[in-house]
Design an enzyme around this catalytic site. Structure first.
Site, PDB file in Angstrom:
ATOM      1  N   TYR A  59     -12.045  -9.911  -1.414  1.00  8.00           N
ATOM      2  CA  TYR A  59     -12.787  -8.656  -1.316  1.00  8.00           C
ATOM      3  C   TYR A  59     -14.248  -8.962  -0.990  1.00  8.00           C
ATOM      4  O   TYR A  59     -14.852  -9.848  -1.602  1.00  8.00           O
ATOM      5  CB  TYR A  59     -12.759  -7.891  -2.646  1.00  8.00           C
ATOM      6  CG  TYR A  59     -11.462  -7.192  -2.969  1.00  8.00           C
ATOM      7  CD1 TYR A  59     -11.428  -5.819  -3.178  1.00  8.00           C
ATOM      8  CD2 TYR A  59     -10.260  -7.891  -3.094  1.00  8.00           C
ATOM      9  CE1 TYR A  59     -10.250  -5.162  -3.493  1.00  8.00           C
ATOM     10  CE2 TYR A  59      -9.077  -7.252  -3.407  1.00  8.00           C
ATOM     11  CZ  TYR A  59      -9.081  -5.890  -3.611  1.00  8.00           C
ATOM     12  OH  TYR A  59      -7.916  -5.251  -3.919  1.00  8.00           O
TER      13      TYR A  59
ATOM     14  N   ARG B 115     -14.079   1.980   5.282  1.00 11.21           N
ATOM     15  CA  ARG B 115     -12.882   1.157   5.485  1.00 11.21           C
ATOM     16  C   ARG B 115     -11.602   1.975   5.487  1.00 11.21           C
ATOM     17  O   ARG B 115     -10.730   1.790   6.320  1.00 11.21           O
ATOM     18  CB  ARG B 115     -12.794   0.110   4.366  1.00 11.21           C
ATOM     19  CG  ARG B 115     -11.606  -0.837   4.506  1.00 11.21           C
ATOM     20  CD  ARG B 115     -11.298  -1.538   3.196  1.00 11.21           C
ATOM     21  NE  ARG B 115     -10.593  -0.668   2.269  1.00 11.21           N
ATOM     22  CZ  ARG B 115     -10.682  -0.747   0.948  1.00 11.21           C
ATOM     23  NH1 ARG B 115     -11.471  -1.635   0.397  1.00 11.21           N
ATOM     24  NH2 ARG B 115     -10.007   0.078   0.168  1.00 11.21           N
TER      25      ARG B 115
ATOM     26  N   ASN C  95       0.828  -1.209   0.000  1.00 10.49           N
ATOM     27  CA  ASN C  95       0.000   0.000   0.000  1.00 10.49           C
ATOM     28  C   ASN C  95       0.862   1.258   0.000  1.00 10.49           C
ATOM     29  O   ASN C  95       0.581   2.229  -0.708  1.00 10.49           O
ATOM     30  CB  ASN C  95      -0.901   0.013   1.236  1.00 10.49           C
ATOM     31  CG  ASN C  95      -2.017  -1.004   1.172  1.00 10.49           C
ATOM     32  OD1 ASN C  95      -2.307  -1.557   0.118  1.00 10.49           O
ATOM     33  ND2 ASN C  95      -2.649  -1.261   2.304  1.00 10.49           N
TER      34      ASN C  95
ATOM     35  N   HIS D  23     -15.185  -3.983   0.625  1.00 14.40           N
ATOM     36  CA  HIS D  23     -15.172  -3.269  -0.654  1.00 14.40           C
ATOM     37  C   HIS D  23     -16.566  -2.889  -1.136  1.00 14.40           C
ATOM     38  O   HIS D  23     -16.699  -2.028  -2.006  1.00 14.40           O
ATOM     39  CB  HIS D  23     -14.464  -4.132  -1.709  1.00 14.40           C
ATOM     40  CG  HIS D  23     -14.109  -3.400  -2.963  1.00 14.40           C
ATOM     41  ND1 HIS D  23     -14.817  -3.560  -4.133  1.00 14.40           N
ATOM     42  CD2 HIS D  23     -13.133  -2.496  -3.232  1.00 14.40           C
ATOM     43  CE1 HIS D  23     -14.282  -2.802  -5.079  1.00 14.40           C
ATOM     44  NE2 HIS D  23     -13.266  -2.145  -4.557  1.00 14.40           N
TER      45      HIS D  23
ATOM     46  N   HIS E 266     -16.238   3.098 -14.307  1.00 10.41           N
ATOM     47  CA  HIS E 266     -15.974   2.333 -13.106  1.00 10.41           C
ATOM     48  C   HIS E 266     -17.147   1.440 -12.743  1.00 10.41           C
ATOM     49  O   HIS E 266     -17.047   0.600 -11.848  1.00 10.41           O
ATOM     50  CB  HIS E 266     -15.656   3.309 -11.965  1.00 10.41           C
ATOM     51  CG  HIS E 266     -15.074   2.679 -10.747  1.00 10.41           C
ATOM     52  ND1 HIS E 266     -15.728   2.638  -9.536  1.00 10.41           N
ATOM     53  CD2 HIS E 266     -13.881   2.062 -10.538  1.00 10.41           C
ATOM     54  CE1 HIS E 266     -14.969   2.028  -8.643  1.00 10.41           C
ATOM     55  NE2 HIS E 266     -13.844   1.664  -9.219  1.00 10.41           N
TER      56      HIS E 266
END
Length: 713
Positions: A464, A560, A47, A588, A431
């Site tokens: 996820y 999150r 990350n 997610h 998206h």
């Protein structure tokens, strides 16, 4: 921006670093199996790499350009970089301390990462043989002198640097590099028997055998380095050929400037200076650490020690589809089905498209692809459908960050098979996660639609948590058809009846629903808002939530990652609670519920799932969906089961304080605690239940939540 701005909002970048700190805390969590803790440590490092490649690189570019425009929380780029540097320093220190602790615990479990000097003679001999036969042929020692300029090294390259003196009367000095090939394992496993796992670091092996690589030189000093390059892409919206333009940009990204240089602790000062000057990163972030590239620690996870991992979990397949002998269309036509990943198999999505590809009555398939896996079964199904004569349209988003190259490859494979490939609208990323199948049934055309919160990625769907709605609702099908027509023709969709899209309408729809809750609260009616997101950044939405809080609307947010909203501030946000869930699975899914004049949870609540987080880019610069949940069973599953479980989770939850600090939920000595992840692993979903599960019911959830008057810092 005034000081009041920083009192009103949290900084986006610092909030993200707080999230990554929560990931790191899972690596320290003794309740998590040891190798899973190592995985969390690796994720926190990965990350941080991406954070530097994109976010820090962007801020650094702004600062170098002399930009002083503050973010909406009042911080200039220079000030943000200063704060980021201090927080990253603490994060890296925490990562190193965590690794040392885990390394000790691994050794106690007979998994050791050893220094070469500590190996016995047998292991030393094995290492010599392995180096000569498996490693040496792959290495490229690179001298740096007037005849050999400093080489180009790609992003995230790890290497050994050394200073040398030539073994001849001239005694010339030189510097040299040995890049660690990315296809070599970072940890070399030695033959230690079935009960032990002994490893040595690849960079230690290369350093140990440097004299073999430079036989005409004396090795003076050695050091390790790792570079991170600016990997953001600036798109020229006037490019005539978008595909060629992206291919060019991907090549350019490999050569982005170095924005972070990692060095080993106590590196020789001359070697340090040589690397800084050669990579031209005098003004960039230079970090001296004990272990470079902790993302590679994931290489130790596959050590055959299943006892040090989470117990295996086998995802369920919706029983209601089995009731219809695997016929997805018949099962969906009977009633909407919600699939909850990873607790239910992603294979249900793959089989839906495979059935569509084989079915002679299916005439049209339309599909969005934002991210998908290598050797994607989704892409294969679309190719099979096109080759069987169906009209197939694939909307491939080549602006999906770090997946651009693979998406371009998939696009070419699809085009060769006869699929109509569309690359979306310039300036807007697509998206939304949508599949549309049109099937001829008698004299009419019937639509079957899949709408998801996650990507069409079979591997991600194992880790996820996402929602996938299958519906035969003709109105939803019509709206989805308009979505595809919008992207393929650039004609803005008109007269959508159920679906709400960004950038046209989604923001205003959210405002309108929040306004309704404000009006209800002021009229003395029940009100409330429950939201589950990955990120909450948009200033307009945050201000609207503040307005709702000041009207007395109770608001629960499960966010999150990044959250720029400051909860629990008297007079501003005292009815707002924010929590973050970090655990075995990566949260997610995006869900939003409005009380609609009734106490939450309620059958009368307005309920939606979405592909969009509440960020400016999602609401203003992306094609996104907000999908109403209308089926009573699916409504119960999302609101009364999924949302309530997330709100009641105590084992994986962190509460955001008004100060910006996250505090892990603490259990009383006699309190067992509740894990939403474990609950969903143990209990079948409501909408996917079939005849085989009729007699069983999901376990009871804890008492449903009610908002407290205000948070206490």
């Amino acid at each position: 921006m005034t000081t009041a701005s920083s009192n009103r909002y949290f900084n986006r970048e610092l909030s993200w670093l707080q999230f990554n700190t929560r990931v790191l805390e899972e690596a320290r969590n003794k309740c998590v199996p040891l190798l899973e803790r190592l995985r969390f440590l690796s994720i926190s490092a990965s990350n941080l790499d991406e954070f530097y490649m994109v976010r820090v690189a962007g801020l650094s570019t702004q600062m170098l350009a002399g930009m002083k425009t503050p973010s909406f929380d009042g911080l200039t780029p220079e000030r943000q970089l200063d704060k980021i540097g201090k927080q990253v320093e603490r994060l890296i220190d925490g990562q190193e301390r965590c690794w040392r602790s885990i390394q000790t615990e691994l050794a106690n479990k007979k998994i050791s990462v050893s220094c070469i000097e500590d190996l016995d003679k047998t292991a030393q001999a094995e290492l010599r043989e392995r180096f000569d036969t498996q490693i040496l042929p792959l290495l490229s020692p690179l001298a740096v002198d007037p005849a050999h300029p400093f080489p180009f090294l790609s992003n995230l390259s790890l290497g050994v640097a050394t200073s040398l003196t030539r073994l001849n009367p001239s005694g010339d000095s030189a510097f040299a590099l040995v890049p660690v090939p990315s296809h070599l394992p970072r940890f070399l496993q030695l033959s230690a028997g079935s009960k032990r796992r002994d490893y040595v670091r690849m960079e230690d092996v290369i350093t140990h055998f440097l004299p073999d690589l430079f036989p005409d030189f004396e090795i003076n000093t050695t050091g390790l380095f790792r570079i991170t390059r600016d990997s953001d892409i600036a798109i020229d919206e006037e490019a005539e050929d978008l595909v060629q333009h992206f291919e060019f940009l991907l090549k350019e990204r490999r050569r982005g400037r170095v924005i972070r240089l990692e060095l080993n602790e106590n590196i020789d000062s001359d070697l340090r200076r040589f690397l800084i000057e050669s990579f031209e990163c005098w003004d960039e972030d230079i970090q001296e650490t004990d272990f470079l590239g902790m993302v590679d620690l994931k290489g130790l996870i596959d050590s055959g020690r299943h006892d040090l991992l989470f117990p295996p979990f086998t995802a369920r397949f919706p029983e209601r589809i089995r009731d219809y002998d695997g016929n997805h269309f018949a099962a969906i036509a009977a009633k909407d089905i919600l699939v909850h990943h990873p607790y239910e198999e992603f294979d249900v999505v793959i089989q839906f498209l495979r059935q569509a590809a084989r079915d002679p009555d299916v005439v049209v398939i339309k599909q969005t692809l934002y991210r998908t896996s290598d050797d994607s079964p989704i892409v294969r199904a679309l190719i099979d459908a096109a080759e069987s004569g169906k009209a197939v349209t694939a909307l491939v988003e080549i602006q999906a960050r770090f997946d651009e190259a693979s998406n371009l490859r998939f696009a070419r494979d699809l085009e060769r098979a006869g699929v109509q490939v569309v690359y979306g609208l310039l300036g807007f990323k697509t998206h939304a996660k949508v599949s549309l199948v049109i099937r001829r049934e008698g004299e009419r055309l019937q639509t079957y639609t899949h709408l998801g919160t996650g990507n069409y990625h079979a591997l991600n769907a194992k880790i996820y948590t996402d929602l996938a709605l299958f519906t035969a609702d003709p109105v939803i099908g019509s709206d989805v058809g308009k979505l595809f027509n919008y992207v393929t023709s650039s004609s803005r969709p008109r007269d959508l009846q159920k679906l709400t899209l960004a950038p046209h309408g989604l923001r205003n729809a959210l405002y309108a629903y929040i306004d309704t809750e404000i009006a209800n609260a002021r009229s003395g009616l029940p009100s409330g808002i429950w939201v589950k997101l990955n990120a909450l950044v948009d200033q307009g939405v945050i201000d609207k939530l503040y307005e709702a809080s000041q009207a007395g609307v109770p608001i629960d947010l499960v966010v999150r990652g990044i959250c720029c909203l400051r909860p629990g501030v008297p007079g501003l946000s005292e009815t707002i609670r924010v929590k973050s869930i970090v655990g075995r699975y990566l949260e997610h899914s995006r869900v939003v519920a409005f009380a609609n004049g009734h106490e939450l949870p309620s059958h009368n609540a307005k309920l939606f799932m979405s592909s969009a987080d509440w960020m400016p880019r999602n609401l203003d610069r992306r094609i996104e969906t907000l999908v109403p949940i209308e089926s009573p069973t699916v409504h119960d599953q999302v609101l009364d089961q999924i949302m309530v479980a997330n709100l009641m989770d105590t084992q994986n939850s962190w509460d955001l304080q008004p100060s910006g600090k996250y505090v892990r939920r603490k259990l009383e000595d006699d309190e067992k605690g509740f894990s939403a992840h474990q609950y969903f692993m143990d209990n079948p979903s409501l909408s996917g239940r079939g005849h085989a599960l009729k007699t069983s019911r999901p376990a009871e959830l804890p008492e449903q939540p009610r908002i407290k008057p205000r948070l206490v810092s």
